[in-house]
Design a protein around this motif. Sequence first.
Motif, PDB file in Angstrom:
ATOM      1  N   SER A   2      -8.434   3.713  -5.704  1.00 45.15           N
ATOM      2  CA  SER A   2      -9.747   3.205  -5.324  1.00 45.15           C
ATOM      3  C   SER A   2     -10.832   4.195  -5.709  1.00 45.15           C
ATOM      4  O   SER A   2     -10.714   5.386  -5.458  1.00 45.15           O
ATOM      5  CB  SER A   2      -9.807   2.956  -3.820  1.00 45.15           C
ATOM      6  N   GLU A  38       0.838  -1.201   0.000  1.00 46.10           N
ATOM      7  CA  GLU A  38       0.000   0.000   0.000  1.00 46.10           C
ATOM      8  C   GLU A  38       0.872   1.250   0.000  1.00 46.10           C
ATOM      9  O   GLU A  38       2.054   1.219   0.327  1.00 46.10           O
ATOM     10  CB  GLU A  38      -0.881   0.035   1.242  1.00 46.10           C
ATOM     11  N   LYS A  75     -12.874   1.735  -0.513  1.00 41.78           N
ATOM     12  CA  LYS A  75     -12.331   0.627   0.265  1.00 41.78           C
ATOM     13  C   LYS A  75     -10.810   0.679   0.235  1.00 41.78           C
ATOM     14  O   LYS A  75     -10.209   0.842  -0.821  1.00 41.78           O
ATOM     15  CB  LYS A  75     -12.824  -0.706  -0.301  1.00 41.78           C
ATOM     16  N   SER A  76     -10.192   0.539   1.399  1.00 41.19           N
ATOM     17  CA  SER A  76      -8.744   0.563   1.478  1.00 41.19           C
ATOM     18  C   SER A  76      -8.261  -0.652   2.247  1.00 41.19           C
ATOM     19  O   SER A  76      -9.045  -1.383   2.853  1.00 41.19           O
ATOM     20  CB  SER A  76      -8.265   1.854   2.156  1.00 41.19           C
ATOM     21  N   GLY A  77      -6.970  -0.859   2.226  1.00 45.62           N
ATOM     22  CA  GLY A  77      -6.388  -2.015   2.888  1.00 45.62           C
ATOM     23  C   GLY A  77      -5.731  -2.941   1.875  1.00 45.62           C
ATOM     24  O   GLY A  77      -6.109  -2.973   0.702  1.00 45.62           O
ATOM     25  N   LEU A  78      -4.743  -3.684   2.345  1.00 50.81           N
ATOM     26  CA  LEU A  78      -3.970  -4.538   1.460  1.00 50.81           C
ATOM     27  C   LEU A  78      -4.832  -5.580   0.768  1.00 50.81           C
ATOM     28  O   LEU A  78      -4.547  -5.983  -0.367  1.00 50.81           O
ATOM     29  CB  LEU A  78      -2.855  -5.227   2.261  1.00 50.81           C
ATOM     30  N   GLN A  79      -5.920  -6.005   1.409  1.00 50.41           N
ATOM     31  CA  GLN A  79      -6.768  -7.024   0.794  1.00 50.41           C
ATOM     32  C   GLN A  79      -7.454  -6.525  -0.472  1.00 50.41           C
ATOM     33  O   GLN A  79      -7.922  -7.323  -1.292  1.00 50.41           O
ATOM     34  CB  GLN A  79      -7.828  -7.505   1.785  1.00 50.41           C
ATOM     35  N   HIS A  80      -7.513  -5.204  -0.671  1.00 52.96           N
ATOM     36  CA  HIS A  80      -8.147  -4.652  -1.865  1.00 52.96           C
ATOM     37  C   HIS A  80      -7.134  -4.277  -2.955  1.00 52.96           C
ATOM     38  O   HIS A  80      -7.524  -3.794  -4.023  1.00 52.96           O
ATOM     39  CB  HIS A  80      -8.974  -3.425  -1.499  1.00 52.96           C
TER      40      HIS A  80
END
Length: 580
Positions: free
Chosen positions: A101, A73, A105-110
Amino acid sequence: MEPLKHECGVAMIRLLKPLEYYERKYGTCRFGLGKLYLMMEKQHNRGQEGAGVACVNLDAPAGEEYMFREKAEGKNAITEVFNRIGDAFNGQLLMGHLRYSTTGKSGLQHVHPFLRRNNWRAKNLCLCGNFNMTNIDEVFNQLTRQGQSPRVYGDAYITLELMGHRLDREVERLYAMAREKGLEGIGITRYIDEHVDMANVLKTTMPHFDGGYVMCGLTGSGELFAVRDPWGIRPAFYYHDDEIVVLASERPVIQTCFDLQTKDIRALQPGQSLIVNKNGEMRLRQILAPRKYSACSFERIYFSRGSDRDIYHERKLLGEQLTPAIMQAIDNDVAHTVFSYIPNTAEVAFFGMTDGIRHLCHDVRIEKVVWKDIKLRTFIAEGTERNDLAAHVYDITYGCLRADEDNLVIIDDSIVRGTTLKESIFKILDRLHPRKIVMVSSSPQIRYPDYYGIDMSHLEELCAFRAAMALILERGMTQLVSDTYRKCKAQPFTANHVRAVYAPFTVGEINRKIVEMLRPEGMQTPVELVFQSIEGLHEACPGHPGDWYFTGHYPTSGGVRMVNQAFVNYVESILKKAEQ
């Protein structure tokens, strides 16, 4: 003016020779990774929230990893990812992604790429893309009706699961064929790996989606593919020779990284897929029938690199075409006018604008009036102090015009929300005490949200929409709002009913209301807005007719439904606030 977020940038490389070949010729066994890094850095403008890469090594024996993925990220994600990659992360198939984005939605999974694992090489699937799907609810419901239970609700994960399901069916089809041929054990596996046809998978996957996309992927058995939406909304370019196949979101990226000419590079066509199989054979397959061509014009105005030959010409023309309207706004008084621009994306349009003025008057006064400072650390402040810091992202050159004598014409590539104009630009320009400020946009009024990958998803954020609604209320036309609301709710797919709210007003009326709404308290200088016309846009960018954010003519039914729903949401939020 306000930085727009765009989803996203892609880069793909398929090495067609053994890895040793590149080491002998180019002096490194990491030739492909080096080129992937360059391609991603050259597209950093397309995504600074995250980055990821994936790789398939066709030479890895059973028991060793053959499909790799790394992601991170933040704005330094590219550097972080490539610093982490070890010697094992190398192979013939390489894929990179840069993320912005548009979903919040944020975060490494996205962060792309997304990976679906399996013990069968051919069933391993890795996906990334430059896309936004407008009908993800319907696709999600389809998957759950089939008995699947996706772990995450999002268009990237849903696409991965649907395509993975279809890939499983393709492998099972080949398994049955191999058994019919009398093959057993490893013979079946080899047959499957060498006969997977991603065109079959794409033809049974992509018809389910409505949206703008370039979808890219790798399989563990060695298939590389990219497919473009049938409307041609999102861009993709490719090049191939006997050493390499490469694909990227932007043409000059490939030119620069591989020292090529413009004519060497081709655009992937709407509904078309580029596929390279395990043996390195490249083919183009028509996956979906082309629809009405709607290539995104904002790619030309704002997002794509201005170093592209055609984009540079188009941006200059967008500026030059505004000359008559600008001359009218300054009463033809070029001698008492300073011309400037908002850095940095409006610079090329500025060159075109000043060329147009020079055609009429030899002397044009040009100054760099506005400077964009480094990003101020607003996290150290709170409340009004934080707002004050945010208002100083831009600064001005003092003494660059004669106070109360000179007009100031300043061009930007777009005016979307108007927040930066109100909170920063107008305030600091007023300190120079120009006789008049003419704020120029090289794009038309942005009246509608985008649902195909640009961060313009809420009607109420758009200053043109707020101005139209203010005029409706001022003139007692609330019945128009009620009628539009009912149509949006009852007939969401038939037409973009929101266009009705703009119909009673001229561009000039909306311009004047925008100025009134964005003028900071205490500002003394008169302001006039000049926007590009729809006709001027299409004349400058004839190859990119997609203009739904300006005209409301969405190319897909999903876009029409979403803009109508956005108006319903807007009205209902107003009613809810009134009840409280």
